[in-house]
Motif scaffolding. Structure first.
Motif, PDB file in Angstrom:
ATOM      1  N   UNK A  15       0.829  -1.212   0.000  1.00 29.45           N
ATOM      2  CA  UNK A  15       0.000   0.000   0.000  1.00 29.45           C
ATOM      3  C   UNK A  15       0.865   1.265   0.000  1.00 29.45           C
ATOM      4  N   UNK A  16       1.901   1.236   0.852  1.00 29.12           N
ATOM      5  CA  UNK A  16       2.804   2.390   0.967  1.00 29.12           C
ATOM      6  C   UNK A  16       3.511   2.680  -0.340  1.00 29.12           C
ATOM      7  N   UNK A  17       4.059   1.628  -0.955  1.00 34.35           N
ATOM      8  CA  UNK A  17       4.796   1.813  -2.218  1.00 34.35           C
ATOM      9  C   UNK A  17       3.866   2.266  -3.329  1.00 34.35           C
ATOM     10  N   UNK A  18       2.695   1.629  -3.372  1.00 32.58           N
ATOM     11  CA  UNK A  18       1.725   1.977  -4.409  1.00 32.58           C
ATOM     12  C   UNK A  18       1.301   3.449  -4.266  1.00 32.58           C
ATOM     13  N   UNK A  19       0.957   3.831  -3.023  1.00 38.91           N
ATOM     14  CA  UNK A  19       0.556   5.230  -2.764  1.00 38.91           C
ATOM     15  C   UNK A  19       1.682   6.186  -3.098  1.00 38.91           C
ATOM     16  N   UNK A  69       8.684  31.236 -16.117  1.00 39.46           N
ATOM     17  CA  UNK A  69       8.030  29.961 -15.760  1.00 39.46           C
ATOM     18  C   UNK A  69       8.570  29.396 -14.458  1.00 39.46           C
ATOM     19  N   UNK A  70       7.663  28.761 -13.724  1.00 40.32           N
ATOM     20  CA  UNK A  70       8.099  28.047 -12.519  1.00 40.32           C
ATOM     21  C   UNK A  70       8.901  26.825 -12.956  1.00 40.32           C
ATOM     22  N   UNK A  71       9.937  26.545 -12.225  1.00 37.37           N
ATOM     23  CA  UNK A  71      10.653  25.292 -12.503  1.00 37.37           C
ATOM     24  C   UNK A  71      10.696  24.471 -11.215  1.00 37.37           C
ATOM     25  N   UNK A  72      10.695  23.168 -11.395  1.00 38.39           N
ATOM     26  CA  UNK A  72      10.736  22.263 -10.240  1.00 38.39           C
ATOM     27  C   UNK A  72      11.986  21.399 -10.361  1.00 38.39           C
ATOM     28  N   UNK A  73      12.621  21.159  -9.238  1.00 44.22           N
ATOM     29  CA  UNK A  73      13.813  20.316  -9.250  1.00 44.22           C
ATOM     30  C   UNK A  73      13.688  19.274  -8.161  1.00 44.22           C
ATOM     31  N   UNK A  74      13.824  18.007  -8.571  1.00 46.30           N
ATOM     32  CA  UNK A  74      13.750  16.939  -7.571  1.00 46.30           C
ATOM     33  C   UNK A  74      15.146  16.414  -7.279  1.00 46.30           C
ATOM     34  N   UNK A  75      15.421  16.255  -6.001  1.00 47.83           N
ATOM     35  CA  UNK A  75      16.694  15.658  -5.612  1.00 47.83           C
ATOM     36  C   UNK A  75      16.424  14.166  -5.370  1.00 47.83           C
ATOM     37  N   UNK A  76      17.014  13.263  -6.182  1.00 49.02           N
ATOM     38  CA  UNK A  76      16.690  11.835  -6.093  1.00 49.02           C
ATOM     39  C   UNK A  76      16.832  11.270  -4.674  1.00 49.02           C
ATOM     40  N   UNK A  77      17.889  11.682  -3.981  1.00 47.25           N
ATOM     41  CA  UNK A  77      18.094  11.160  -2.621  1.00 47.25           C
ATOM     42  C   UNK A  77      16.927  11.538  -1.707  1.00 47.25           C
ATOM     43  N   UNK A  78      16.433  12.765  -1.877  1.00 52.00           N
ATOM     44  CA  UNK A  78      15.329  13.228  -1.030  1.00 52.00           C
ATOM     45  C   UNK A  78      14.054  12.450  -1.357  1.00 52.00           C
ATOM     46  N   UNK A  79      13.821  12.225  -2.656  1.00 48.20           N
ATOM     47  CA  UNK A  79      12.625  11.457  -3.066  1.00 48.20           C
ATOM     48  C   UNK A  79      12.706  10.041  -2.480  1.00 48.20           C
ATOM     49  N   UNK A  80      13.883   9.438  -2.563  1.00 50.29           N
ATOM     50  CA  UNK A  80      14.067   8.092  -2.002  1.00 50.29           C
ATOM     51  C   UNK A  80      13.838   8.094  -0.500  1.00 50.29           C
ATOM     52  N   UNK A  81      14.318   9.142   0.155  1.00 45.52           N
ATOM     53  CA  UNK A  81      14.142   9.249   1.611  1.00 45.52           C
ATOM     54  C   UNK A  81      12.658   9.309   1.959  1.00 45.52           C
ATOM     55  N   UNK A  82      11.909  10.091   1.173  1.00 43.76           N
ATOM     56  CA  UNK A  82      10.464  10.188   1.431  1.00 43.76           C
ATOM     57  C   UNK A  82       9.778   8.843   1.229  1.00 43.76           C
ATOM     58  N   UNK A  83      10.200   8.118   0.193  1.00 50.50           N
ATOM     59  CA  UNK A  83       9.665   6.768  -0.045  1.00 50.50           C
ATOM     60  C   UNK A  83       9.952   5.875   1.162  1.00 50.50           C
ATOM     61  N   UNK A  84      11.184   5.944   1.614  1.00 56.00           N
ATOM     62  CA  UNK A  84      11.589   5.104   2.741  1.00 56.00           C
ATOM     63  C   UNK A  84      10.774   5.440   3.986  1.00 56.00           C
ATOM     64  N   UNK A  85      10.578   6.776   4.212  1.00 58.15           N
ATOM     65  CA  UNK A  85       9.805   7.189   5.399  1.00 58.15           C
ATOM     66  C   UNK A  85       8.375   6.670   5.305  1.00 58.15           C
ATOM     67  N   UNK A  86       7.772   6.834   4.109  1.00 62.57           N
ATOM     68  CA  UNK A  86       6.389   6.386   3.911  1.00 62.57           C
ATOM     69  C   UNK A  86       6.251   4.875   4.151  1.00 62.57           C
ATOM     70  N   UNK A  87       7.184   4.119   3.562  1.00 66.56           N
ATOM     71  CA  UNK A  87       7.129   2.653   3.694  1.00 66.56           C
ATOM     72  C   UNK A  87       7.323   2.244   5.152  1.00 66.56           C
ATOM     73  N   UNK A  88       8.285   2.913   5.802  1.00 66.82           N
ATOM     74  CA  UNK A  88       8.547   2.586   7.203  1.00 66.82           C
ATOM     75  C   UNK A  88       7.311   2.869   8.059  1.00 66.82           C
ATOM     76  N   UNK A  89       6.677   4.050   7.798  1.00 69.67           N
ATOM     77  CA  UNK A  89       5.489   4.425   8.571  1.00 69.67           C
ATOM     78  C   UNK A  89       4.371   3.401   8.352  1.00 69.67           C
ATOM     79  N   UNK A  90       4.203   2.973   7.103  1.00 69.18           N
ATOM     80  CA  UNK A  90       3.162   1.975   6.793  1.00 69.18           C
ATOM     81  C   UNK A  90       3.455   0.659   7.529  1.00 69.18           C
TER      82      UNK A  90
END
Lengths: 259, 436
Positions: B354-358, B391-412
């Motif tokens: 569920x966490x990964x899917x979300x 124009x607005x620009x968005x920049x994603x830092x891969x490590x931060x995105x991975x960290x958020x994934x890890x936090x979400x999965x851990x919380x789940x």
């Protein structure tokens, strides 16, 4: 023999040239001394020495873009202490703004922010063609050296037309051209030139008033020679040499008087 | 393991609506944090780029000397130490600009307007030649005449100046004397008025003449680096070698380094001999902006934390209900020989799934939203400093995105752990009877 004659002729010619140059510079120095005396007199008479001076100034600025604006200012001067205070009375939106000079410091007070900000004598006064220094004593003899002068006519007045160059880089304009009356040493016109010797501003002083021992312009006209149609006229009225209380030349007074 | 995963996936799809709600909450959390982080990172980059472009560099060196009358005058002459520093670091320096600058009044007919004027060496400033957008005339034409000038579009419109006409610029020399320059308008350029930094460009030699400086002097030396993040290190090297201006109480020295100082009008805090330097980097002015971004990041982290709490409560309750609903099923599995850890793993795998899917859905939605928003052109002048070409620009830092994934999965996983453990601990006989 021929060489000796040529050599003698060259030496004599050289001596004559040196002598001639010396005589000319001596004459020039003498003439400049006369003009210098006049300039010192002009400077001395533009100050109020040990006394105080107060007046009401009406400043009319003509700008082709903005139209005509009138500002009324109450001026207080104490030259012996290098102090002056100026309180703006009109227009209504600017009422309460003021200037205070004390020695080398010049502040502008804005009642809307209730703050003093540093400004300089070289800055323009209220977006006009006048500068803050136009409201203080002149010091031509101290700040400039005479480079040339001629005699001429300005209207009905016989005048000396004097070219001045700044002695140091502290003055606003590096070069000036003055029209001074021969009869009573009054400056009628000043042309102010930039470092590139381009005419930037012309100041006219059509009438004078004797106030105590001093003589100051009753009317001043400043013409911006770069921006077409820009000119400012300043008229002095209610002139007085009565002593002014010390507290007038304080920041507290500017804050208090505007409440 | 395969059985565990298969069972977990089947259980997720068995209650589609409930699973969708749970995954939706997780996706929303991921969407918000990804959007905020992408926005703040993009904004920081834009501000840094816009500032670098507007100020003309990443490292800023200015020189000041004191005149006989005690005035501080901005000026740099040839200096061996400075030259050696530039040569030593040449591999890291992308380009060097040596400029003089003044704030003057451009006069045309009866109209006049205040304007920043840079005196530049057009031949040496390739970056300027390629980055300035010329709207009329050409920079080549400006380069041909010593008194030629490139004026910002907005100023030209205000004054009503046409190409080929002459404007006057009223300015002060470095010691505060009045001067006037005559400039021939040869180009109009897109200004950066929206960034609050509109500038006209003339030849340095002529501007120096007007400022009463030698023609080969300059007032600021700006360095563009290949790596922007090396700016502080390089500035420190310069500070170690060059004689520095004593630090003033009013911060004028810092302003002077960026070319904002009231040149020639300052009184020296304490006297010194020769030319003293002030060195600053783009990071010095980025500090307050970074502080604002940090606050935004903290806020988004706070929102993320609140969403995580909601997710924890939601998952814990949902899994307790799931355990209740599947008590008989658990009993059957246990009666058929399934061990306790396997039962626990099934529930945990379900939560992880569920966490990964979300998370993936949230990330996908965030990427979609970023794509849409970054295609919109914003004309609001007050926002231009934060935008890249409007124009607005968005920049994603891969490590931060991975960290958020890890936090979400851990919380789940953590949320589902207690219900999973109680399910695993059920005695098979009781569970078969439907009792907890």
């Amino acid at each position: 023999m021929r060489n000796t004659i040529c050599l003698r002729a060259a030496v004599v010619l050289g001596m004559l040239l040196v002598l001639g140059g010396g005589l000319q510079s001596a004459a020039g120095a003498e003439d400049f001394a006369h003009i210098e005396t006049i300039l010192r007199e002009v400077d001395t008479r533009s100050t109020f020495g040990d006394g105080d001076f107060a007046a009401l100034l009406t400043v009319i600025t003509e700008d082709p873009e903005k139209g005509v604006e009138q500002t009324v200012v109450r001026q207080f001067r104490r030259d012996r202490e290098d102090q002056f205070a100026m309180l703006i009375q009109e227009p209504r939106v600017q009422r309460g703004q003021g200037y205070l000079m004390d020695g080398e410091n010049l502040w502008f007070y804005d009642p809307s922010s209730r703050q003093f900000s540093h400004t300089s004598l070289k800055e323009t006064f209220q977006d006009s063609d006048a500068r803050n220094s136009d409201f203080t004593a002149w010091s031509y003899a101290e700040d400039y050296e005479i480079t040339e002068y001629t005699e001429g006519q300005l209207g009905v007045n016989s005048v000396y037309i004097v070219l001045l160059a700044a002695l140091h880089d502290e003055v606003t304009y590096p070069y000036l051209k003055l029209w001074v009356t021969q009869e009573n040493a009054l400056i009628l016109k000043v042309e102010e030139y930039s470092l590139t010797q381009r005419l930037m501003r012309t100041a006219l002083f059509p009438s004078y008033a004797r106030v105590g021992d001093s003589v100051i312009p009753r009317q001043m006209v400043f013409v911006d020679e770069l921006a077409e149609g820009q000119r400012t006229q300043i008229a002095f009225s209610e002139m007085s040499v009565q002593p002014i209380p010390d507290y007038v030349f304080t920041r507290a007074y500017l804050e208090q008087v505007n409440r | 393991m395969r059985t565990v995963l298969k069972t977990a996936v089947r259980s997720v799809f068995r209650q589609k609506r409930r699973s969708l709600l749970l995954a939706g909450a997780i996706a929303f959390g991921m969407l918000m944090i990804t959007l905020m982080n992408g926005f703040t990172e993009g904004m920081l980059t834009n501000v840094r780029d816009n500032l670098s472009h507007a100020l003309g560099g990443h490292v800023f060196v200015s020189g000041q000397e004191i005149t006989e009358t005690g005035r501080v005058v901005s000026r740099i002459d040839f200096d061996d130490r400075l030259q050696t520093l530039l040569e030593t670091n040449s591999a890291e320096i992308a380009s060097i600009t040596r400029r003089s600058q003044t704030f003057g009044t451009v006069v045309f007919g009866s109209r006049q307007s205040a304007q920043m004027l840079y005196g530049v060496d057009f031949q040496a400033e390739e970056r300027l030649r390629t980055s300035v957008a010329v709207t009329a005339g050409s920079l080549e034409a400006v380069m041909e005449d010593d008194q030629a000038i490139a004026l910002p579009d907005s100023l030209a419109q205000r004054l009503g100046v046409e190409l080929g006409e002459t404007v006057l610029i009223r300015l002060d020399t470095v010691t505060g004397q009045r001067n006037v320059g005559e400039f021939w308008v040869r180009a109009f350029i897109e200004d950066q008025a929206e960034l609050g930094m509109s500038a006209a460009f003339g030849h340095r030699a002529y501007v120096n003449t007007l400022l009463n400086l030698p023609s080969d002097s300059y007032q600021s030396l700006n360095l563009f680096l290949h790596d922007l993040f090396a700016a502080d290190k390089m500035a420190d090297q310069f500070r170690d070698v060059l004689p520095l201006r004593p630090v003033g109480e009013d911060g004028d020295d810092q302003a002077a380094a960026f070319g904002f100082g009231p040149f020639g009008q300052q009184q020296a805090p304490e006297p010194w001999d020769g030319i003293r330097f002030t060195i600053a980097t783009i990071n010095d002015i980025m500090e307050p902006i970074e502080a604002v971004v940090l606050v935004l990041d903290r806020l988004s982290l706070g929102v993320f934390a609140v969403l995580l709490v909601i997710i924890v409560v939601g998952i814990t309750n949902t899994f307790r209900m799931i355990v209740l609903e599947r008590t008989k099923e658990i009993g059957t599995m246990r009666a058929l020989g399934m061990q306790r850890p396997t039962v626990r793993r099934i529930f945990l795998a379900e939560a992880a799934f569920l966490g990964l899917f979300g998370g993936v859905v949230g990330l996908g939605l965030a990427l979609g939203a970023m794509t849409v928003v970054s295609r919109l052109t914003v004309a609001e002048p007050g926002l231009q400093f934060f935008l890249a070409q409007g124009r607005f620009t968005f920049q994603l830092v891969p490590q931060v995105v991975l960290l958020h994934f890890a936090i979400l999965t851990f919380v789940c996983l953590a949320s589902a752990y207690w219900p999973a453990r109680s399910a695993a601990d059920l005695p098979p006989i009781k569970a078969l009877g439907g009792h907890l």
